[in-house]
Write an enzyme that holds these catalytic residues in place. Structure first.
Site, mmCIF file in Angstrom:
data_model
loop_
_atom_site.group_PDB
_atom_site.id
_atom_site.type_symbol
_atom_site.label_atom_id
_atom_site.label_comp_id
_atom_site.label_asym_id
_atom_site.label_seq_id
_atom_site.Cartn_x
_atom_site.Cartn_y
_atom_site.Cartn_z
ATOM 1 C CG HIS A 98 10.322 0.918 -13.229
ATOM 2 N ND1 HIS A 98 10.592 -0.363 -12.803
ATOM 3 C CD2 HIS A 98 9.107 1.239 -12.711
ATOM 4 C CE1 HIS A 98 9.586 -0.805 -12.061
ATOM 5 N NE2 HIS A 98 8.673 0.159 -11.981
ATOM 6 C CG HIS A 257 10.392 0.392 -8.089
ATOM 7 N ND1 HIS A 257 10.105 1.728 -8.280
ATOM 8 C CD2 HIS A 257 9.350 -0.284 -8.623
ATOM 9 C CE1 HIS A 257 8.940 1.841 -8.887
ATOM 10 N NE2 HIS A 257 8.450 0.638 -9.124
HETATM 11 C C1 OGA Z 1 5.135 -1.342 -9.135
HETATM 12 C C2 OGA Z 1 6.254 -2.258 -9.318
HETATM 13 C C3 OGA Z 1 7.318 -4.076 -8.186
HETATM 14 C C4 OGA Z 1 6.997 -5.466 -7.737
HETATM 15 O O1 OGA Z 1 4.154 -1.745 -8.494
HETATM 16 O O2 OGA Z 1 5.228 -0.188 -9.600
HETATM 17 O O3 OGA Z 1 7.178 -1.950 -10.030
HETATM 18 O O4 OGA Z 1 7.907 -6.093 -7.179
HETATM 19 N N1 OGA Z 1 6.169 -3.401 -8.615
HETATM 20 O O5 OGA Z 1 5.877 -5.941 -7.951
HETATM 21 MN MN MN Z 2 7.010 0.219 -10.642
#
Ligand code: OGA
Ligand code: MN
Length: 281
Positions: A98, A257
């Site tokens: 996302h 990510h």
């Molecule tokens: C965010 C997320 C990724 C993680 O903080 O937006 O997607 O690895 N975190 O915690």
């Molecule tokens: Mn995120």
């Protein structure tokens, strides 16, 4: 400041830079350029407090707050991305490919995570370069996406599309549901231009994009599936294995990510701050 790429496609370690003291204008601009170029920056061994993290975040854009996610009691600008050791067999915050909150009119420009407690192994985060994804598109898909808009829907936070209780994240991240405005379809261009670097990136979101403009969900699905497979190919990705003290900055306009949920039985805590973005063009 020394920048060392971590893969051939995305991400760089920032070395020989002291993040504990304020940046001058020149090094701040160097840092923004580094983010424009590498899209994700990794800084090791940072013993910084939340105030300093907020100052660092503001180098990249105005500090902003996340909707729908409950911040710390004593600091509305900071979210604790936390999963406790006893929260097992639950979803995790960000546990699918996302970008953050793309269903907003102005999605965040990017975010900063600072690792406070990490599992001995697991809990990595992946990022995927959507500039390269756009450039590497097969010709037929490039023609298809350009110029087209797609619908983004804040499904998990709305009324009509809120997910069943059992698929929700664990108790340590509290998210508000039931906001009717999150059910409203938001149109964004499928290819967006970065406001600083002027580079073009694919802007589709496997969590929030439901269909293309003037197309049904059913007709959009196979094309989206093909695009998502392309957008997350390993050569576009980097994977970060967290250590306590790591500070990571990412550009939310040009990357996806993914938080890997493979550390049941261990506590993981990162402090998260966000900088604002603009309406995608
Ligand atoms: C965010 C997320 C990724 C993680 O903080 O937006 O997607 O690895 N975190 O915690
Ligand atoms: Mn995120």
């Amino acid at each position: 400041m020394r920048l060392e790429p971590v893969t051939g496609g995305i991400g760089a370690d920032v070395l020989e830079t002291d993040f504990s003291v304020p940046f001058g204008d020149r090094s701040a601009e160097q840092l923004r350029r580094a983010l424009d170029q590498y899209l994700v920056l990794f800084v090791r061994d940072q013993n910084i407090d939340r105030m300093r993290q907020k100052q660092i975040t503001a180098i990249f854009g105005p500090l902003s707050r996340l909707p729908y996610v409950e911040p710390l009691d004593d600091d509305p600008d900071v979210v604790a991305v936390l999963k406790e050791a006893d929260e097992v067999k639950v979803g995790v915050f960000g546990g699918d490919w996302h970008s953050d909150f793309s269903f907003l009119e102005c999605p965040p420009g990017g975010s900063v995570l600072h690792a406070v407690e990490v599992p001995p192994v697991g809990g990595d985060t992946l990022w995927a370069n959507q500039i390269l994804a756009y450039e590497a598109l097969p010709e037929d898909l490039k023609t298809f996406v350009n110029p087209r808009r797609a619908v983004h829907l804040g499904a998990p936070y709305g009324v009509n599309y809120a997910p069943p209780e059992k698929t929700r994240s664990g108790r340590s991240i509290r998210m508000t549901r039931g906001d009717p405005t999150a059910d409203i379809e938001r149109l964004h261009p499928v290819v967006r231009t970065h406001p600083r670097s002027a580079r073009k990136a694919l802007f589709l979101n496997p969590i929030y994009t439901t269909r293309f403009e003037d197309m049904s969900v059913e007709d959009s699905a196979p094309i989206l599936a093909r695009l998502y497979a392309h957008m997350t190919r390993p050569e576009l990705c980097c994977r970060h294995r967290w250590r306590v003290g790591d500070l990571v900055v990412w550009d939310n306009r040009t990357t996806l990510h993914f938080a890997v949920n493979d550390y049941d039985g261990f506590r993981r805590l990162l402090y998260r701050t966000t900088f604002a973005g603009e309406s995608p063009v």
